[in-house]
Design a protein around this motif. Structure first.
Motif, PDB file in Angstrom:
ATOM      1  N   GLY A 173       0.713  -1.288  -0.379  1.00  0.00           N
ATOM      2  CA  GLY A 173       0.266  -0.028  -0.355  1.00  0.00           C
ATOM      3  C   GLY A 173       0.816   1.360   0.001  1.00  0.00           C
ATOM      4  O   GLY A 173       2.048   1.168  -0.353  1.00  0.00           O
ATOM      5  N   ASN A 174       0.059   2.913   0.010  1.00  0.00           N
ATOM      6  CA  ASN A 174       0.764   3.452   0.601  1.00  0.00           C
ATOM      7  C   ASN A 174       1.730   3.590   1.416  1.00  0.00           C
ATOM      8  O   ASN A 174       0.740   2.919   2.874  1.00  0.00           O
ATOM      9  CB  ASN A 174      -0.126   4.729   0.490  1.00  0.00           C
ATOM     10  N   TYR A 326      -7.715   2.944  -1.669  1.00  0.00           N
ATOM     11  CA  TYR A 326      -7.675   4.157  -0.995  1.00  0.00           C
ATOM     12  C   TYR A 326      -5.342   3.800  -0.633  1.00  0.00           C
ATOM     13  O   TYR A 326      -5.130   4.983   0.072  1.00  0.00           O
ATOM     14  CB  TYR A 326      -8.129   4.138   0.471  1.00  0.00           C
ATOM     15  N   GLY A 327      -5.320   2.852  -1.808  1.00  0.00           N
ATOM     16  CA  GLY A 327      -3.986   2.113  -1.260  1.00  0.00           C
ATOM     17  C   GLY A 327      -3.616   1.959   0.727  1.00  0.00           C
ATOM     18  O   GLY A 327      -2.142   2.282   0.697  1.00  0.00           O
ATOM     19  N   LEU A 328      -4.018   1.032   0.776  1.00  0.00           N
ATOM     20  CA  LEU A 328      -3.964   0.486   2.531  1.00  0.00           C
ATOM     21  C   LEU A 328      -2.886  -0.527   2.218  1.00  0.00           C
ATOM     22  O   LEU A 328      -3.045  -1.861   1.496  1.00  0.00           O
ATOM     23  CB  LEU A 328      -4.933   0.171   2.605  1.00  0.00           C
ATOM     24  N   ARG A 389       6.120  10.215  -1.204  1.00  0.00           N
ATOM     25  CA  ARG A 389       5.928  11.608  -1.374  1.00  0.00           C
ATOM     26  C   ARG A 389       4.899  11.904  -1.251  1.00  0.00           C
ATOM     27  O   ARG A 389       4.772  12.699   0.078  1.00  0.00           O
ATOM     28  CB  ARG A 389       6.098  11.911  -2.447  1.00  0.00           C
ATOM     29  N   GLU A 390       3.454  11.168  -1.558  1.00  0.00           N
ATOM     30  CA  GLU A 390       1.739  11.786  -1.373  1.00  0.00           C
ATOM     31  C   GLU A 390       1.683  10.772  -0.094  1.00  0.00           C
ATOM     32  O   GLU A 390       1.195   8.909  -0.004  1.00  0.00           O
ATOM     33  CB  GLU A 390       1.027  11.975  -2.537  1.00  0.00           C
ATOM     34  N   ASP A 391       0.148  11.433   0.857  1.00  0.00           N
ATOM     35  CA  ASP A 391      -0.648  10.692   1.810  1.00  0.00           C
ATOM     36  C   ASP A 391      -1.324  10.028   1.131  1.00  0.00           C
ATOM     37  O   ASP A 391      -1.664   9.887  -0.578  1.00  0.00           O
ATOM     38  CB  ASP A 391      -0.515  11.342   3.044  1.00  0.00           C
ATOM     39  N   ILE A 392      -2.154   9.594   1.166  1.00  0.00           N
ATOM     40  CA  ILE A 392      -3.174   8.620   1.032  1.00  0.00           C
ATOM     41  C   ILE A 392      -4.386   9.555   0.640  1.00  0.00           C
ATOM     42  O   ILE A 392      -4.861  10.685   1.358  1.00  0.00           O
ATOM     43  CB  ILE A 392      -4.067   7.425   2.359  1.00  0.00           C
TER      44      ILE A 392
END
Length: 547
Positions: A173-174, A326-328, A389-392
Motif C-alpha cells: 500500500g501507500n 485507498y492504497g492501504l 511522497r504523497e499521503d493517502i
C-alpha cells in the motif's frame, strides 16, 4: 488441545466447543482426520452418534500454573421440544493429572427428546486456568478410522516458512503513514498500535488468550523491531469482540479503540474478513470504518488483515478492493496458508490445518503465530522501503459507501443530549453480558453495560426514542436462554423488523440496521415485546447513529 477457563458470569468459568450443524463433523475432519463420509454423517444427530460411538474417553492435564485438581467434562445434547432444556446433559469430573476417564454410552439414561449433539464444556473452578485436554470417541464395530499420528513441530525458522509468510503480503500500500509510525517508534516517541475485529482478534483459540493471540504477538514484534529498550513508549490496544462484524465495529470504535478520546492510535489493524458475511450494508460499514480511522487528525495507518476459516473461506474478494481504492497495506493469512494446506510434507507443506486451526474458525497458538508473523513481514517490508511522497487520498468518492463514517454510540450513559427517550418497561440493566478480554487483560470486560433491559416483570410499556439522524443501528443482546423473547421494532409508526435474540443462540452483541437515509431528519423509534413474549426478557444494548 489447549483449553482455558473463560469467566462467563455467575461463577461459571469454562471452555466451550459447540457441535451443532456442521461443527462436530468439521472437528472430526480437522482434529481427527476422519475422511469417511459414512462415519461423518452419523455425527449429524444423537441417534447416529450413539450408533457410531460406544464410549467417550476424556483426559485433562492442568497447566503448570494451575492449581485445579479436577475439571468437569460436560456433554450437552439439544432437545427437540425445547432446545436447551429437554436434551441429555452428561457431566463427569476428571482428575487434572492426565488420567483418562471413560464414559460408556450404554450406561447413560438418555433423554427420549435428544435431537443433535449441542456442545462440549470443560468447567473450571477458577477463571484463567489453563489445561490440555483430549476427547476420544471409541467406535462400535465395524466402524474404523485411521489413527492420527503426531505431526512434527512447524519450523518457523525455515526458508519454506518464510516463503509462506511472504505470500501473505497482498499489497504494501501507500506506506507513508505506516513508515511515520515506525519512525516515531525508532525515535522513542509514544506510539499506539490498535486492533479491531471479531473473535480471532479477541484471541479465540490462543491459550492463554491475552498473550498468545496474534494481536499481542505482533505488537511484541513491532516493539522488538522498532521500540527503544530503555523506554515503555509503545501502547497496545486490542478491541476484538467475538461474533461481531464491522457493522458493530463502526459503532464501538470511539469507545473501544479511541477510548472516548483518551487514545490516539498510530496504526490500526482491521480484521473483519470472516465476520462480515452478515453485514447488511455489504461493505459500506467496512469502508466507513476505514474512513473513520483514516480521517483522524493524527493520520493513522490502516492495515487490512484477512483471516481465514478452515474451509478456506473469507471475504477478501469483497474487501480487498477497498484497500486498493485507498492504497492501504493488506495482509492475507488465506494467501499465505491455503495453497500449501493442499500439499503433503514432501510437496512443500509447512503447516497442516490440524496445526493451524484450533476449531473450524479459530487458530491455534501456532496459527496465531503465523498471523503475527504475516504482520511482522509487512512491518519489515515497510521499514526497508522508500517512503511514498504523497499521503493517502481521501478526497475521492467511496468505492462502496461512506454513510457510517461518522457513526457514534448512544447508550444509557450518554443519550440525554442526543435523543429523547422514554424507557417504558425497559428499566432494568442487564449484567449477564458478552465478555471480551480487551488489550492484554486476562479477564473479560462486559460489553455494552449501559443498557436498557425489559426484565419480564416490569410491565408492558414500549421503549420509545425520538432522534434526529441519517442512519440508525440497533445493538441488542442475543441469548441462548429460554427466558429471552423477541421484540418488535417500529420506526415512524411502521414495523421495521422483529428482533429475535435466539437467531444465533449465544450471548453476544447483535447489530441490525433500522434505517439508512441521505439526509438527517427526526425519527420516532418504538421497541415493544412481541405478542406472547411480554413476560420474557429483551435487552437493548445501545444504538449507533450518524447526524
Amino acid at each position: 488441545m489447549a483449553i482455558e477457563a473463560a469467566a462467563r458470569g455467575n461463577d461459571n468459568n469454562s471452555q466451550e466447543f459447540y457441535l451443532e450443524g456442521e461443527q462436530l463433523i468439521n472437528l472430526a475432519r480437522v482434529a481427527g482426520g476422519v475422511t469417511d463420509d459414512a462415519i461423518l454423517m452419523l455425527l449429524r444427530d444423537c441417534a447416529g452418534f450413539r450408533k457410531l460411538v460406544h464410549s467417550i474417553g476424556v483426559n485433562v492435564k492442568a497447566g503448570k500454573d494451575t492449581s485445579a485438581s479436577s475439571v468437569a467434562f460436560v456433554l450437552e445434547n439439544w432437545g427437540k421440544t425445547s432446545k436447551y432444556e429437554t436434551g441429555t446433559r452428561l457431566r463427569i469430573p476428571c482428575p487434572a493429572d492426565g488420567t483418562e476417564m471413560i464414559m460408556k454410552l450404554d450406561e447413560v439414561d438418555w433423554s427420549a427428546d435428544d435431537d443433535v449433539p449441542g456442545k462440549i464444556v470443560f468447567e473450571f473452578e477458577d477463571a484463567g486456568a489453563l489445561a490440555t485436554a483430549s476427547v476420544m470417541l471409541y467406535l462400535h464395530e465395524p466402524y474404523e478410522v485411521q489413527e492420527m499420528l503426531p505431526e512434527s513441530p512447524v519450523k518457523v525458522d525455515s526458508e519454506d516458512y518464510q516463503a509462506m509468510i511472504a505470500k501473505s503480503l497482498v499489497s504494501p500500500g501507500n506506506n507513508k503513514r505506516l513508515k511515520a509510525a515506525i519512525d516515531k517508534a525508532k525515535r522513542g516517541e509514544a506510539v499506539t498500535i490498535a486492533y479491531i475485529g471479531g473473535s480471532i482478534t479477541h484471541g479465540a483459540g490462543a491459550k492463554p488468550l491475552h498473550t498468545d493471540c496474534y494481536a499481542y504477538k505482533s505488537y511484541l514484534a513491532f516493539k522488538q523491531m522498532f521500540g527503544r529498550p530503555d523506554r515503555d513508549h509503545i501502547r497496545f490496544i486490542k478491541a476484538g469482540v467475538g461474533g461481531t462484524p464491522s457493522e458493530l465495529g463502526v459503532v464501538r470504535y470511539d469507545r473501544d479503540v479511541l477510548r472516548d478520546g483518551t487514545a490516539e492510535p498510530d496504526i490500526v489493524i482491521v480484521e473483519f474478513a470472516v465476520n462480515d458475511a452478515g453485514d447488511e450494508t455489504k461493505g459500506n460499514c467496512y469502508e466507513s470504518l476505514c474512513l473513520k480511522i483514516l480521517s483522524a487528525a493524527n493520520k493513522p495507518a490502516v492495515v487490512l488483515l484477512f483471516s481465514v476459516f478452515v474451509n478456506d473461506w473469507n471475504l477478501q474478494d469483497r474487501l480487498a478492493p477497498i484497500g486498493w481504492h485507498y492504497g492501504l497495506p493488506m495482509v492475507s493469512v488465506k494467501d499465505a496458508v491455503v495453497d500449501q494446506f493442499r500439499l503433503n510434507k514432501e510437496e512443500g507443506n509447512v503447516i497442516s490445518k490440524r496445526q493451524f486451526f484450533y476449531d473450524i474458525y479459530h487458530p491455534t497458538n501456532t496459527g496465531h503465530t503465523v498471523m503475527a508473523d504475516c504482520l511482522r513481514y509487512l512491518f519489515a517490508v515497510t521499514d526497508r522501503s522508500e517512503e511514498d511522497r504523497e499521503d493517502i487520498a481521501l478526497d475521492q468518492p467511496p468505492l462502496i459507501g461512506s454513510d457510517f463514517a461518522r457513526m457514534r454510540l448512544l447508550d444509557r450513559a450518554n443519550y440525554t443530549d442526543i435523543a429523547s427517550i422514554q424507557a417504558g418497561s425497559f428499566t432494568d440493566t442487564d449484567t449477564d453480558l458478552q465478555m471480551a478480554e480487551m488489550d492484554d487483560h486476562p479477564l473479560g470486560t462486559p460489553q455494552f453495560p449501559n443498557n436498557w433491559m425489559h426484565a419480564g416483570v416490569s410491565g408492558q410499556g414500549s421503549f420509545t426514542m425520538t432522534i434526529t439522524s441519517r442512519n440508525l443501528i440497533l445493538v441488542f443482546k442475543d441469548s441462548g436462554r429460554t427466558d429471552f423473547g423477541s421484540a418488535e421494532i417500529g420506526v415512524d409508526g411502521r414495523m421495521a423488523r422483529l428482533a429475535d435474540p435466539h437467531e444465533i443462540n449465544w450471548t453476544h452483541c447483535n447489530a441490525v440496521l433500522l434505517y439508512q437515509e441521505k439526509t438527517p431528519r427526526e425519527h420516532h423509534v418504538e421497541i415493544r415485546m412481541a405478542s406472547g413474549h411480554e413476560h420474557q426478557k429483551f435487552t437493548i444494548l445501545g444504538f449507533g447513529y450518524t447526524m
